[in-house]
Enzyme design. Structure first.
Site, mmCIF file in Angstrom:
data_model
loop_
_atom_site.group_PDB
_atom_site.id
_atom_site.type_symbol
_atom_site.label_atom_id
_atom_site.label_comp_id
_atom_site.label_asym_id
_atom_site.label_seq_id
_atom_site.Cartn_x
_atom_site.Cartn_y
_atom_site.Cartn_z
ATOM 1 N N TYR A 1 10.671 6.785 23.766
ATOM 2 C CA TYR A 1 9.897 7.667 22.878
ATOM 3 C C TYR A 1 10.560 9.038 22.784
ATOM 4 O O TYR A 1 10.727 9.594 21.697
ATOM 5 C CB TYR A 1 8.473 7.792 23.418
ATOM 6 C CG TYR A 1 7.528 8.586 22.537
ATOM 7 C CD1 TYR A 1 7.110 8.094 21.311
ATOM 8 C CD2 TYR A 1 7.049 9.831 22.954
ATOM 9 C CE1 TYR A 1 6.230 8.818 20.515
ATOM 10 C CE2 TYR A 1 6.173 10.560 22.169
ATOM 11 C CZ TYR A 1 5.756 10.043 20.953
ATOM 12 O OH TYR A 1 4.886 10.770 20.155
ATOM 13 N N LYS B 1 12.090 10.755 19.373
ATOM 14 C CA LYS B 1 11.577 11.999 18.773
ATOM 15 C C LYS B 1 12.687 13.069 18.726
ATOM 16 O O LYS B 1 12.691 13.910 17.813
ATOM 17 C CB LYS B 1 10.342 12.492 19.526
ATOM 18 C CG LYS B 1 9.113 11.587 19.340
ATOM 19 C CD LYS B 1 8.669 11.481 17.878
ATOM 20 C CE LYS B 1 7.366 10.709 17.733
ATOM 21 N NZ LYS B 1 6.908 10.574 16.342
HETATM 22 N N1 LIG Z 1 -1.327 11.202 20.322
HETATM 23 C C1 LIG Z 1 -0.465 12.043 20.905
HETATM 24 O O1 LIG Z 1 -0.702 12.501 22.047
HETATM 25 C C2 LIG Z 1 0.771 12.443 20.196
HETATM 26 C C3 LIG Z 1 1.541 13.488 20.738
HETATM 27 C C4 LIG Z 1 2.705 13.878 20.076
HETATM 28 C C5 LIG Z 1 3.057 13.242 18.898
HETATM 29 N N2 LIG Z 1 2.282 12.229 18.385
HETATM 30 C C6 LIG Z 1 2.702 11.606 17.131
HETATM 31 O O2 LIG Z 1 1.615 11.570 16.232
HETATM 32 C C7 LIG Z 1 1.815 10.520 15.273
HETATM 33 C C8 LIG Z 1 0.556 9.685 15.125
HETATM 34 O O3 LIG Z 1 0.365 8.947 16.318
HETATM 35 P P1 LIG Z 1 -1.073 8.683 16.961
HETATM 36 O O4 LIG Z 1 -1.096 9.420 18.236
HETATM 37 O O5 LIG Z 1 -2.151 8.900 15.963
HETATM 38 O O6 LIG Z 1 -0.921 7.126 17.325
HETATM 39 P P2 LIG Z 1 -1.655 5.834 16.756
HETATM 40 O O7 LIG Z 1 -3.135 5.996 16.859
HETATM 41 O O8 LIG Z 1 -1.031 4.685 17.487
HETATM 42 O O9 LIG Z 1 -1.241 5.806 15.220
HETATM 43 C C9 LIG Z 1 0.040 5.386 14.821
HETATM 44 C C10 LIG Z 1 -0.046 4.832 13.428
HETATM 45 O O10 LIG Z 1 1.272 4.425 13.029
HETATM 46 C C11 LIG Z 1 1.179 3.129 12.489
HETATM 47 N N3 LIG Z 1 2.452 2.419 12.555
HETATM 48 C C12 LIG Z 1 3.151 1.997 13.644
HETATM 49 N N4 LIG Z 1 4.269 1.359 13.258
HETATM 50 C C13 LIG Z 1 4.290 1.391 11.902
HETATM 51 C C14 LIG Z 1 5.177 0.903 10.928
HETATM 52 N N5 LIG Z 1 6.288 0.208 11.249
HETATM 53 N N6 LIG Z 1 4.912 1.137 9.611
HETATM 54 C C15 LIG Z 1 3.803 1.814 9.262
HETATM 55 N N7 LIG Z 1 2.877 2.258 10.143
HETATM 56 C C16 LIG Z 1 3.135 2.059 11.449
HETATM 57 C C17 LIG Z 1 0.072 2.443 13.268
HETATM 58 O O11 LIG Z 1 -0.378 1.302 12.559
HETATM 59 P P3 LIG Z 1 -1.098 0.051 13.299
HETATM 60 O O12 LIG Z 1 -2.541 0.408 13.424
HETATM 61 O O13 LIG Z 1 -0.855 -1.068 12.367
HETATM 62 O O14 LIG Z 1 -0.437 -0.124 14.626
HETATM 63 C C18 LIG Z 1 -0.937 3.583 13.304
HETATM 64 O O15 LIG Z 1 -1.655 3.660 12.105
HETATM 65 C C19 LIG Z 1 3.019 9.735 15.791
HETATM 66 O O16 LIG Z 1 4.180 10.146 15.099
HETATM 67 C C20 LIG Z 1 3.114 10.151 17.252
HETATM 68 O O17 LIG Z 1 4.411 9.999 17.781
HETATM 69 C C21 LIG Z 1 1.158 11.829 19.008
#
Ligand SMILES: NC(=O)c1ccc[n+]([C@@H]2O[C@H](COP(=O)([O-])OP(=O)(O)OC[C@H]3O[C@@H](n4cnc5c(N)ncnc54)[C@H](OP(=O)(O)O)[C@@H]3O)[C@@H](O)[C@H]2O)c1
Length: 246
Positions: A165, A169
């Site tokens: 990861y 990033k």
């Molecule tokens: N949560 C944190 O603490 C955190 C911290 C720093 C950065 N981020 C970033 O925030 C962003 C959102 O993540 P989140 O935390 O909300 O996680 P999440 O709840 O797992 O959401 C990720 C989303 O991406 C979708 N996805 C995964 N692979 C895909 C693909 N090949 N094509 C299209 N969609 C895809 C997933 O779809 P499915 O439902 O089908 O799996 C889901 O809708 C990400 O870029 C993550 O790296 C999160």
């Protein structure tokens, strides 16, 4: 329907931070959100959920899997036919891990978190070019991809591994820099943004009991970025209250 509205595509918006961002943008009647989802069923359920909230903005589903070029190109075609332009693109879709060996993990996570956002922007660039506003790209990144923070033993996440990861990033941050250099001269604004440790489905630790902040707080600052409030920070890795080092 969306002719006078700002049209924003958010990838991976069927849940987590992307869904919350969609909900917050829809609080503004001048916004039309293209809710990106790789799963038609999950995306349809998310759109229905937002529509039941009777928010002032409008929303529609765009099926897009960012690891599949045919899917990306089909999404571009659909937006082109329906709207003829795109005003903002949020590369939010990502995964934190994948099954198998380190080699497999690195390949799959890199494909989703780096190649996906790169290809999605490249494919949508002609529609962003037709925007009637200042086009904006937000690459949802992470402080986990900051090389400066990785080398800092006082960082709260120093003992957390997740190399696949972190590496992805860091790669996305370079994608962001390349896009900033490529599209900046056209007047577009490009940002990496770290939402911070937030409740979502990203991994088993993304829960309130582990100190994760509410999803609404993680997504919230992107509304201001998309509204042009941080245009002076074009090209940089932003967080809610400032910037992370590279
Ligand atoms: N949560 C944190 O603490 C955190 C911290 C720093 C950065 N981020 C970033 O925030 C962003 C959102 O993540 P989140 O935390 O909300 O996680 P999440 O709840 O797992 O959401 C990720 C989303 O991406 C979708 N996805 C995964 N692979 C895909 C693909 N090949 N094509 C299209 N969609 C895809 C997933 O779809 P499915 O439902 O089908 O799996 C889901 O809708 C990400 O870029 C993550 O790296 C999160």
């Amino acid at each position: 329907m969306a002719i006078n509205k700002t049209i924003t595509l958010i990838t991976g918006a069927n849940g987590g931070i992307g869904f919350e961002l969609a909900a917050q943008l829809l609080g503004d009647a001048s916004k039309h959100v293209l809710l990106g989802s790789r799963s038609f069923e999950k995306g349809e359920a998310a759109v229905k959920e937002l529509q039941t909230r009777n928010l002032p903005g409008s929303v529609e589903l765009v099926q897009i899997d960012v690891t599949n070029e045919d899917s990306i190109n089909a999404a571009v075609k659909e937006v082109e036919v329906k709207h003829g332009r795109l005003d903002a693109l949020v590369n939010n879709a990502a995964i934190a891990d994948a099954p198998g060996t380190s080699f497999r993990k690195l390949n799959e996570v890199f494909r989703t978190n780096v190649a996906g956002p790169y290809a999605t922007v490249e494919a949508f660039a002609p529609l962003l070019e037709k925007s009637t506003r200042t086009p904006r790209i937000v690459n949802v990144s992470s402080g986990g991809g900051s090389i400066g923070l990785r080398l800092d033993p006082s960082n709260a996440f120093y003992t957390l591994k997740g190399d696949q990861y972190r590496v992805s990033k860091a790669g996305l941050n370079m994608v962001n820099a390349c896009q900033a250099v490529e599209y900046g001269p056209k007047g577009w604004k490009v940002f990496s943004f770290c939402p911070g440790f937030t409740v979502s489905n990203l991994g088993p630790h993304n829960k309130v009991e582990n100190g994760a902040k509410p999803t609404s707080e993680g997504a919230g600052p992107m509304v201001g970025i998309l509204n042009g409030e941080r245009d002076s920070e074009h090209g940089l890795l932003l967080k809610a209250d400032g910037q992370w080092p590279w």
